[in-house]
Motif scaffolding. Structure first.
Motif, mmCIF file in Angstrom:
data_model
loop_
_atom_site.group_PDB
_atom_site.id
_atom_site.type_symbol
_atom_site.label_atom_id
_atom_site.label_comp_id
_atom_site.label_asym_id
_atom_site.label_seq_id
_atom_site.Cartn_x
_atom_site.Cartn_y
_atom_site.Cartn_z
ATOM 1 N N ILE A 1 0.853 -1.197 0.000
ATOM 2 C CA ILE A 1 0.000 0.000 0.000
ATOM 3 C C ILE A 1 0.883 1.239 0.000
ATOM 4 C CG2 ILE A 1 -1.724 1.306 1.304
ATOM 5 C CD1 ILE A 1 -2.729 -1.375 2.419
ATOM 6 N N GLY A 2 0.650 2.121 -0.973
ATOM 7 C CA GLY A 2 1.479 3.313 -1.101
ATOM 8 C C GLY A 2 2.835 2.964 -1.689
ATOM 9 N N THR A 3 2.837 2.335 -2.852
ATOM 10 C CA THR A 3 4.063 1.848 -3.466
ATOM 11 C C THR A 3 5.058 2.966 -3.763
ATOM 12 O OG1 THR A 3 2.998 -0.115 -4.388
ATOM 13 C CG2 THR A 3 4.973 0.651 -5.505
ATOM 14 N N GLY A 4 4.567 4.160 -4.033
ATOM 15 C CA GLY A 4 5.467 5.304 -4.240
ATOM 16 C C GLY A 4 6.194 5.230 -5.565
ATOM 17 N N THR A 5 7.529 5.132 -5.528
ATOM 18 C CA THR A 5 8.291 5.082 -6.770
ATOM 19 C C THR A 5 8.259 3.702 -7.414
ATOM 20 O OG1 THR A 5 10.341 4.466 -5.631
ATOM 21 C CG2 THR A 5 9.899 6.827 -5.902
ATOM 22 N N SER B 1 0.206 -0.979 -5.180
ATOM 23 C CA SER B 1 -0.981 -0.115 -5.206
ATOM 24 C C SER B 1 -0.606 1.290 -4.762
ATOM 25 C CB SER B 1 -2.095 -0.676 -4.303
ATOM 26 O OG SER B 1 -1.772 -0.511 -2.934
ATOM 27 N N ASP B 2 -1.323 2.268 -5.301
ATOM 28 C CA ASP B 2 -1.077 3.661 -4.943
ATOM 29 C C ASP B 2 -2.150 4.513 -5.602
ATOM 30 O OD1 ASP B 2 0.158 6.144 -4.154
ATOM 31 O OD2 ASP B 2 2.097 5.119 -4.175
ATOM 32 N N ARG B 3 -2.070 5.809 -5.340
ATOM 33 C CA ARG B 3 -2.932 6.757 -6.031
ATOM 34 C C ARG B 3 -2.568 6.778 -7.515
ATOM 35 N NH1 ARG B 3 -2.183 12.369 -3.566
ATOM 36 N NH2 ARG B 3 -0.005 11.759 -3.805
ATOM 37 N N ILE C 1 -1.971 9.059 -9.526
ATOM 38 C CA ILE C 1 -0.938 10.027 -9.898
ATOM 39 C C ILE C 1 0.458 9.414 -9.873
ATOM 40 C CG2 ILE C 1 -0.575 10.928 -7.561
ATOM 41 C CD1 ILE C 1 -0.326 13.726 -8.788
ATOM 42 N N ASN C 2 0.651 8.346 -9.105
ATOM 43 C CA ASN C 2 1.970 7.716 -8.988
ATOM 44 C C ASN C 2 2.163 6.503 -9.895
ATOM 45 O OD1 ASN C 2 2.908 9.532 -7.010
ATOM 46 N ND2 ASN C 2 1.902 8.368 -5.378
ATOM 47 N N HIS C 3 1.120 6.136 -10.640
ATOM 48 C CA HIS C 3 1.188 4.896 -11.414
ATOM 49 C C HIS C 3 2.227 4.931 -12.531
ATOM 50 C CE1 HIS C 3 -2.856 2.840 -10.203
ATOM 51 N NE2 HIS C 3 -2.193 3.317 -9.169
ATOM 52 N N SER C 4 2.380 6.068 -13.185
ATOM 53 C CA SER C 4 3.317 6.162 -14.301
ATOM 54 C C SER C 4 4.742 5.849 -13.854
ATOM 55 C CB SER C 4 3.256 7.560 -14.931
ATOM 56 O OG SER C 4 4.198 7.689 -15.971
ATOM 57 N N GLY C 5 5.154 6.432 -12.726
ATOM 58 C CA GLY C 5 6.497 6.175 -12.204
ATOM 59 C C GLY C 5 6.683 4.736 -11.784
ATOM 60 N N ILE C 6 5.658 4.171 -11.135
ATOM 61 C CA ILE C 6 5.727 2.762 -10.708
ATOM 62 C C ILE C 6 5.896 1.856 -11.920
ATOM 63 C CG2 ILE C 6 4.440 0.866 -9.643
ATOM 64 C CD1 ILE C 6 3.052 3.040 -7.891
ATOM 65 N N LYS C 7 5.126 2.130 -12.975
ATOM 66 C CA LYS C 7 5.196 1.302 -14.179
ATOM 67 C C LYS C 7 6.578 1.363 -14.813
ATOM 68 C CE LYS C 7 0.259 1.591 -15.301
ATOM 69 N NZ LYS C 7 -0.751 2.216 -16.205
ATOM 70 N N VAL D 1 5.908 -9.265 -9.698
ATOM 71 C CA VAL D 1 5.347 -7.967 -9.296
ATOM 72 C C VAL D 1 4.136 -7.653 -10.165
ATOM 73 C CG1 VAL D 1 5.769 -5.517 -8.919
ATOM 74 C CG2 VAL D 1 7.619 -7.145 -8.587
ATOM 75 N N LYS D 2 3.015 -7.338 -9.530
ATOM 76 C CA LYS D 2 1.765 -7.066 -10.233
ATOM 77 C C LYS D 2 1.336 -5.610 -10.004
ATOM 78 C CE LYS D 2 1.804 -11.568 -10.740
ATOM 79 N NZ LYS D 2 2.281 -12.188 -11.988
ATOM 80 N N GLY D 3 0.404 -5.146 -10.819
ATOM 81 C CA GLY D 3 -0.151 -3.806 -10.639
ATOM 82 C C GLY D 3 0.567 -2.773 -11.491
ATOM 83 N N PRO D 4 0.423 -1.507 -11.109
ATOM 84 C CA PRO D 4 -0.186 -1.021 -9.860
ATOM 85 C C PRO D 4 -1.711 -0.973 -9.911
ATOM 86 C CG PRO D 4 0.628 0.829 -11.169
ATOM 87 C CD PRO D 4 1.044 -0.415 -11.895
ATOM 88 N N VAL D 5 -2.309 -1.231 -8.754
ATOM 89 C CA VAL D 5 -3.750 -1.109 -8.548
ATOM 90 C C VAL D 5 -4.039 0.284 -8.006
ATOM 91 C CG1 VAL D 5 -5.702 -1.998 -7.217
ATOM 92 C CG2 VAL D 5 -3.954 -3.580 -8.082
ATOM 93 N N GLU D 6 -5.114 0.888 -8.480
ATOM 94 C CA GLU D 6 -5.492 2.210 -7.972
ATOM 95 C C GLU D 6 -6.117 2.058 -6.583
ATOM 96 O OE1 GLU D 6 -8.019 6.211 -9.304
ATOM 97 O OE2 GLU D 6 -7.539 4.638 -10.766
#
Length: 202
Positions: A34-38, A57-59, A61-67, A78-83
């Motif tokens: 929860i709150g994966t961040g970067t 998972s994260d908001r 707004i942070n999904h692009s960086g996580i991807k 590693v799966k996701g990110p889930v909103e």
């Protein structure tokens, strides 16, 4: 978009791994972060537990960086990110054995922290474990001058954020059906709080 990077993630990933190794076993199948961040913690830690599906998972707004981190690392489990934004989204669907969250409680408002802990109580099965990483206060006191200064900077940006009291977190987790397992000291005046879900009683 430039790939996000957090020096703190590089500094603490090793010590976090050493704690998680004490609890995670091959009996575990699925972890929610929860709150994966970067995404740095996810790609490093998940690679050490290849038998686990590590769901980020994260908001939004942070999904692009996580991807970007996930695509570059190519860690198969590693799966996701889930909103997932507390107070807005439903708890991610799936049966999770483990939940890991780092540096979220002092960013979220206390109301959101309580909402998350309530969700965990409703959604996690007996025996599931929760790992909460970050700074905490004890008996109304900061554990270091740097934490006091950090808290001041957090509140300057958002008066409802700030370092949480261990006692408040502990009380809320127990109220929502968890047993306290351990409080691990970590570098840079952080901790990892470990809780286990007790048998659900209606």
């Amino acid at each position: 978009m430039e790939k996000p990077y957090s020096p703190a993630c590089d500094n603490n990933k090793g010590p976090i791994l050493e704690v998680l190794k004490q609890y995670i076993t091959t009996d575990n199948r699925k972890l929610l972060e929860i709150g994966t961040g970067t995404g740095q913690h996810a790609v490093f830690l998940a690679a050490e537990f290849p038998f686990i599906d590590w769901v980020t998972s994260d908001r939004a707004i942070n999904h692009s960086g996580i991807k970007q981190w996930l695509t570059e690392a190519q860690v198969n489990n590693v799966k996701g990110p889930v909103e997932f934004e507390i107070g807005k989204d439903e708890f991610p669907k799936n049966s999770f054995d483990l939940v890991f969250t780092a540096n979220t409680f002092h960013i979220m408002h206390w109301k959101e922290c309580k909402s998350l802990m309530k969700m965990l109580g409703h959604r996690l099965r007996e025996g599931a474990q929760v790992f909460i990483y970050g700074p905490f206060n004890y008996q109304g006191q900061f554990t270091s001058k740097s934490n006091e200064e950090f808290d001041r900077s957090l509140k300057a940006r958002d008066p409802l954020s700030g370092i949480r009291a261990f006692e408040d977190v502990d009380t809320c987790m127990k109220k929502n059906g968890f047993a306290f397992c351990n409080d691990h000291p970590m570098p840079a005046n952080n901790r990892i709080l470990v809780y286990t879900r007790l048998e659900f009683v209606k």
